[in-house]
Motif scaffolding. Sequence first.
Motif, PDB file in Angstrom:
ATOM      1  N   LEU A  87       0.938  -1.306  -0.007  1.00 48.62           N
ATOM      2  CA  LEU A  87       0.040  -0.038   0.001  1.00 48.62           C
ATOM      3  C   LEU A  87       0.871   1.238   0.003  1.00 48.62           C
ATOM      4  O   LEU A  87       0.319   2.164  -0.830  1.00 48.62           O
ATOM      5  N   LYS A  88       1.953   1.364   0.841  1.00 48.92           N
ATOM      6  CA  LYS A  88       2.815   2.333   0.762  1.00 48.92           C
ATOM      7  C   LYS A  88       3.578   2.623  -0.660  1.00 48.92           C
ATOM      8  O   LYS A  88       3.663   3.782  -0.893  1.00 48.92           O
ATOM      9  N   SER A  89       3.846   1.622  -1.197  1.00 48.91           N
ATOM     10  CA  SER A  89       4.481   1.770  -2.596  1.00 48.91           C
ATOM     11  C   SER A  89       3.417   2.189  -3.826  1.00 48.91           C
ATOM     12  O   SER A  89       3.733   2.895  -4.607  1.00 48.91           O
ATOM     13  N   LEU A  90       2.090   1.854  -3.300  1.00 48.42           N
ATOM     14  CA  LEU A  90       1.191   2.615  -4.154  1.00 48.42           C
ATOM     15  C   LEU A  90       1.070   4.075  -3.764  1.00 48.42           C
ATOM     16  O   LEU A  90       0.842   4.937  -4.949  1.00 48.42           O
ATOM     17  N   ASP A  91       1.196   4.417  -2.693  1.00 51.76           N
ATOM     18  CA  ASP A  91       1.083   5.786  -2.352  1.00 51.76           C
ATOM     19  C   ASP A  91       2.321   6.552  -2.995  1.00 51.76           C
ATOM     20  O   ASP A  91       1.983   7.655  -3.567  1.00 51.76           O
TER      21      ASP A  91
END
Length: 105
Positions: A87-91
Motif C-alpha cells: 500500500l505504501k508503494s502505491l502511495d
Amino acid sequence: MLRVLMFLVPLALSVYAFIDCISTDEEDVRHMPKPLWAILVLLFPLVGSISWIIAGKRRSPAAEGWSGLRANRSRQWVAPDDNPEFLKSLDEGKKDGEDRKRDES
C-alpha cells in the motif's frame, strides 16, 4: 492399450524422477549424495523413482503445509490489500505520477 500403459507409466515416472534428481540443488537432496540417487533411479527405475519422490528431496514449505496443518512460519503470505508495504508503494507511485503531471504543466 493396458499393455502400453504398463510400460509407459513406469517409464514416464523414471524420466520425471531422473530429471528432477539432476536438476535439484545439492542442499535440497536428503539421505544420500545426488549422484547416488541418480544411479539408483537409473538402475532400479520403479523402486528408485518412488524412493526419490518420497524420501530423496526436501520439499518446499508450501508442499509441507499441504496437509492443512499450519506450521509456525516467520513469514506468512499476506494479501496485497492487507500488506502495508504494498500500500505504501502505491502511495509513492501515486505521488510520483502527480509530480510528473505538475512538471509537464
